[in-house]
Motif scaffolding. Structure first.
Motif, PDB file in Angstrom:
ATOM      1  N   ARG A  16     -57.370  11.286  22.281  1.00 56.93           N
ATOM      2  CA  ARG A  16     -56.021  10.719  22.221  1.00 56.93           C
ATOM      3  C   ARG A  16     -54.955  11.806  22.305  1.00 56.93           C
ATOM      4  NH1 ARG A  16     -56.171   5.203  22.644  1.00 56.93           N
ATOM      5  NH2 ARG A  16     -57.849   4.399  21.416  1.00 56.93           N
ATOM      6  N   LEU A  17     -53.782  11.394  22.725  1.00 57.67           N
ATOM      7  CA  LEU A  17     -52.583  12.217  22.677  1.00 57.67           C
ATOM      8  C   LEU A  17     -51.704  11.598  21.601  1.00 57.67           C
ATOM      9  CD1 LEU A  17     -50.634  14.375  23.805  1.00 57.67           C
ATOM     10  CD2 LEU A  17     -49.789  12.622  25.350  1.00 57.67           C
ATOM     11  N   PHE A  18     -51.446  12.329  20.534  1.00 55.61           N
ATOM     12  CA  PHE A  18     -50.647  11.816  19.428  1.00 55.61           C
ATOM     13  C   PHE A  18     -49.204  12.269  19.594  1.00 55.61           C
ATOM     14  CE2 PHE A  18     -54.912  11.616  17.809  1.00 55.61           C
ATOM     15  CZ  PHE A  18     -54.921  10.425  17.101  1.00 55.61           C
ATOM     16  N   ILE A  19     -48.288  11.299  19.521  1.00 56.51           N
ATOM     17  CA  ILE A  19     -46.855  11.566  19.624  1.00 56.51           C
ATOM     18  C   ILE A  19     -46.257  11.460  18.222  1.00 56.51           C
ATOM     19  CG2 ILE A  19     -44.663  10.822  20.629  1.00 56.51           C
ATOM     20  CD1 ILE A  19     -46.613  11.864  22.710  1.00 56.51           C
ATOM     21  N   TYR A  20     -45.514  12.484  17.830  1.00 62.16           N
ATOM     22  CA  TYR A  20     -44.865  12.526  16.521  1.00 62.16           C
ATOM     23  C   TYR A  20     -43.357  12.573  16.701  1.00 62.16           C
ATOM     24  CZ  TYR A  20     -49.418  14.013  14.740  1.00 62.16           C
ATOM     25  OH  TYR A  20     -50.741  14.081  14.411  1.00 62.16           O
ATOM     26  N   CYS A  21     -42.657  11.909  15.812  1.00 61.43           N
ATOM     27  CA  CYS A  21     -41.200  12.011  15.727  1.00 61.43           C
ATOM     28  C   CYS A  21     -40.846  11.831  14.256  1.00 61.43           C
ATOM     29  CB  CYS A  21     -40.512  10.982  16.599  1.00 61.43           C
ATOM     30  SG  CYS A  21     -38.726  11.223  16.637  1.00 61.43           S
ATOM     31  N   ALA A  28     -47.879   9.125  13.344  1.00 61.18           N
ATOM     32  CA  ALA A  28     -48.009   9.441  14.768  1.00 61.18           C
ATOM     33  C   ALA A  28     -48.397   8.194  15.540  1.00 61.18           C
ATOM     34  CB  ALA A  28     -49.063  10.514  14.974  1.00 61.18           C
ATOM     35  N   PHE A  29     -48.094   8.194  16.831  1.00 60.60           N
ATOM     36  CA  PHE A  29     -48.516   7.107  17.710  1.00 60.60           C
ATOM     37  C   PHE A  29     -49.582   7.652  18.655  1.00 60.60           C
ATOM     38  CE2 PHE A  29     -48.449   4.508  21.484  1.00 60.60           C
ATOM     39  CZ  PHE A  29     -48.568   3.248  20.919  1.00 60.60           C
ATOM     40  N   PRO A  30     -50.765   7.031  18.710  1.00 60.07           N
ATOM     41  CA  PRO A  30     -51.824   7.519  19.594  1.00 60.07           C
ATOM     42  C   PRO A  30     -51.715   6.912  20.991  1.00 60.07           C
ATOM     43  CG  PRO A  30     -52.693   5.799  18.192  1.00 60.07           C
ATOM     44  CD  PRO A  30     -51.251   6.003  17.790  1.00 60.07           C
ATOM     45  N   LEU A  31     -51.702   7.753  21.993  1.00 56.98           N
ATOM     46  CA  LEU A  31     -51.747   7.317  23.384  1.00 56.98           C
ATOM     47  C   LEU A  31     -53.115   7.668  23.951  1.00 56.98           C
ATOM     48  CD1 LEU A  31     -48.270   8.479  24.662  1.00 56.98           C
ATOM     49  CD2 LEU A  31     -49.064   6.131  24.510  1.00 56.98           C
ATOM     50  N   PRO A  32     -53.618   6.868  24.891  1.00 61.64           N
ATOM     51  CA  PRO A  32     -54.924   7.182  25.476  1.00 61.64           C
ATOM     52  C   PRO A  32     -54.869   8.481  26.269  1.00 61.64           C
ATOM     53  CG  PRO A  32     -53.889   5.388  26.654  1.00 61.64           C
ATOM     54  CD  PRO A  32     -53.028   5.672  25.465  1.00 61.64           C
ATOM     55  N   LYS A  33     -55.931   9.232  26.213  1.00 63.64           N
ATOM     56  CA  LYS A  33     -55.985  10.509  26.918  1.00 63.64           C
ATOM     57  C   LYS A  33     -56.326  10.325  28.392  1.00 63.64           C
ATOM     58  CE  LYS A  33     -58.090  15.043  26.659  1.00 63.64           C
ATOM     59  NZ  LYS A  33     -59.087  15.848  25.994  1.00 63.64           N
ATOM     60  N   GLY A  34     -57.063   9.292  28.723  1.00 62.21           N
ATOM     61  CA  GLY A  34     -57.425   9.039  30.109  1.00 62.21           C
ATOM     62  C   GLY A  34     -58.920   9.135  30.307  1.00 62.21           C
ATOM     63  N   ALA A  35     -59.323   9.117  31.537  1.00 61.63           N
ATOM     64  CA  ALA A  35     -60.743   9.151  31.879  1.00 61.63           C
ATOM     65  C   ALA A  35     -61.375  10.475  31.473  1.00 61.63           C
ATOM     66  CB  ALA A  35     -60.910   8.930  33.379  1.00 61.63           C
ATOM     67  N   HIS A  36     -62.666  10.463  31.335  1.00 55.95           N
ATOM     68  CA  HIS A  36     -63.406  11.661  30.942  1.00 55.95           C
ATOM     69  C   HIS A  36     -63.173  12.783  31.953  1.00 55.95           C
ATOM     70  CE1 HIS A  36     -66.521  14.001  29.040  1.00 55.95           C
ATOM     71  NE2 HIS A  36     -67.040  14.232  30.222  1.00 55.95           N
ATOM     72  N   GLY A  37     -62.796  13.941  31.453  1.00 63.40           N
ATOM     73  CA  GLY A  37     -62.565  15.096  32.308  1.00 63.40           C
ATOM     74  C   GLY A  37     -61.174  15.167  32.905  1.00 63.40           C
ATOM     75  N   THR A  38     -60.299  14.222  32.574  1.00 67.34           N
ATOM     76  CA  THR A  38     -58.945  14.213  33.103  1.00 67.34           C
ATOM     77  C   THR A  38     -58.117  15.315  32.455  1.00 67.34           C
ATOM     78  OG1 THR A  38     -59.052  11.843  33.446  1.00 67.34           O
ATOM     79  CG2 THR A  38     -56.877  12.807  33.396  1.00 67.34           C
ATOM     80  N   LYS A  39     -57.371  16.034  33.259  1.00 70.11           N
ATOM     81  CA  LYS A  39     -56.510  17.102  32.741  1.00 70.11           C
ATOM     82  C   LYS A  39     -55.164  16.578  32.256  1.00 70.11           C
ATOM     83  CE  LYS A  39     -59.289  20.478  33.808  1.00 70.11           C
ATOM     84  NZ  LYS A  39     -60.144  21.028  32.839  1.00 70.11           N
ATOM     85  N   THR A  40     -54.710  15.451  32.825  1.00 67.21           N
ATOM     86  CA  THR A  40     -53.443  14.874  32.415  1.00 67.21           C
ATOM     87  C   THR A  40     -53.671  13.450  31.918  1.00 67.21           C
ATOM     88  OG1 THR A  40     -53.013  14.102  34.655  1.00 67.21           O
ATOM     89  CG2 THR A  40     -52.101  16.235  34.054  1.00 67.21           C
ATOM     90  N   PRO A  41     -52.998  13.057  30.846  1.00 65.37           N
ATOM     91  CA  PRO A  41     -53.156  11.703  30.322  1.00 65.37           C
ATOM     92  C   PRO A  41     -52.671  10.655  31.320  1.00 65.37           C
ATOM     93  CG  PRO A  41     -52.094  13.118  28.724  1.00 65.37           C
ATOM     94  CD  PRO A  41     -52.148  13.887  30.010  1.00 65.37           C
ATOM     95  N   GLU A  42     -53.269   9.479  31.260  1.00 63.27           N
ATOM     96  CA  GLU A  42     -52.890   8.363  32.126  1.00 63.27           C
ATOM     97  C   GLU A  42     -52.331   7.254  31.251  1.00 63.27           C
ATOM     98  OE1 GLU A  42     -56.529   7.353  34.011  1.00 63.27           O
ATOM     99  OE2 GLU A  42     -56.681   9.264  35.042  1.00 63.27           O
ATOM    100  N   PHE A  43     -51.054   6.920  31.458  1.00 61.21           N
ATOM    101  CA  PHE A  43     -50.401   5.896  30.655  1.00 61.21           C
ATOM    102  C   PHE A  43     -50.090   4.693  31.518  1.00 61.21           C
ATOM    103  CE2 PHE A  43     -48.595   9.961  28.895  1.00 61.21           C
ATOM    104  CZ  PHE A  43     -49.511  10.059  27.885  1.00 61.21           C
ATOM    105  N   GLU A  44     -50.148   3.518  30.909  1.00 62.31           N
ATOM    106  CA  GLU A  44     -49.755   2.279  31.558  1.00 62.31           C
ATOM    107  C   GLU A  44     -48.454   1.819  30.927  1.00 62.31           C
ATOM    108  OE1 GLU A  44     -52.806  -0.651  31.609  1.00 62.31           O
ATOM    109  OE2 GLU A  44     -54.308   0.755  32.357  1.00 62.31           O
ATOM    110  N   PRO A  45     -47.724   0.929  31.594  1.00 57.93           N
ATOM    111  CA  PRO A  45     -46.468   0.446  31.006  1.00 57.93           C
ATOM    112  C   PRO A  45     -46.642  -0.133  29.603  1.00 57.93           C
ATOM    113  CG  PRO A  45     -46.568  -0.175  33.296  1.00 57.93           C
ATOM    114  CD  PRO A  45     -47.903   0.436  32.950  1.00 57.93           C
ATOM    115  N   ARG A  46     -47.769  -0.782  29.339  1.00 56.03           N
ATOM    116  CA  ARG A  46     -47.978  -1.343  27.997  1.00 56.03           C
ATOM    117  C   ARG A  46     -48.084  -0.247  26.940  1.00 56.03           C
ATOM    118  NH1 ARG A  46     -54.091  -3.284  29.108  1.00 56.03           N
ATOM    119  NH2 ARG A  46     -55.002  -1.216  29.015  1.00 56.03           N
ATOM    120  N   ASP A  47     -48.621   0.923  27.306  1.00 52.41           N
ATOM    121  CA  ASP A  47     -48.710   2.038  26.364  1.00 52.41           C
ATOM    122  C   ASP A  47     -47.325   2.567  26.016  1.00 52.41           C
ATOM    123  OD1 ASP A  47     -51.539   1.949  26.508  1.00 52.41           O
ATOM    124  OD2 ASP A  47     -51.509   3.245  28.280  1.00 52.41           O
ATOM    125  N   VAL A  48     -46.467   2.642  27.019  1.00 47.74           N
ATOM    126  CA  VAL A  48     -45.104   3.137  26.806  1.00 47.74           C
ATOM    127  C   VAL A  48     -44.306   2.136  25.971  1.00 47.74           C
ATOM    128  CG1 VAL A  48     -42.985   3.871  27.953  1.00 47.74           C
ATOM    129  CG2 VAL A  48     -45.199   4.479  28.933  1.00 47.74           C
TER     130      VAL A  48
END
Length: 69
Positions: A16-21, A28-48
Motif C-alpha cells: 500500500r501507499l499510505f497518505i498522511y495529512c 493515514a489513508f491506504p491507497l493500492p500500490k498496484g500490480a506486482h512489480g509495478t514501480k508506480t502506483p495505479e489509482f482509479e477514480p474511486r480510490d481518489v
C-alpha cells in the motif's frame, strides 16, 4: 493535492501507499500500490474519491477534478 491537503506526506510500503495529512486527520489513508512489480502506483477514480472523503475534502476535490464526479 498540495492545495487540498496541506502538508501531506506519503509512505510507500509493501502492498500500500499510505497518505498522511496530520493537519486534517491523524489516521493515514491506504491507497493500492498496484500490480506486482509495478514501480508506480495505479489509482482509479474511486480510490481518489475515497481519499478525499477520508480527509473531508471531497466537495473541493470534485470542483477541481472532473474525473471523480
Amino acid at each position: 493535492m498540495n492545495d487540498l491537503l496541506p502538508e501531506w506526506s506519503s509512505d510507500l510500503r509493501t502492498h500500500r501507499l499510505f497518505i498522511y495529512c496530520e493537519a486534517i486527520r491523524p489516521e493515514a489513508f491506504p491507497l493500492p500500490k498496484g500490480a506486482h512489480g509495478t514501480k508506480t502506483p495505479e489509482f482509479e477514480p474511486r480510490d481518489v474519491r475515497a481519499l478525499y472523503r477520508h480527509f473531508d475534502r471531497f466537495e473541493a476535490a470534485r470542483a477541481r477534478i472532473p474525473q471523480i464526479r
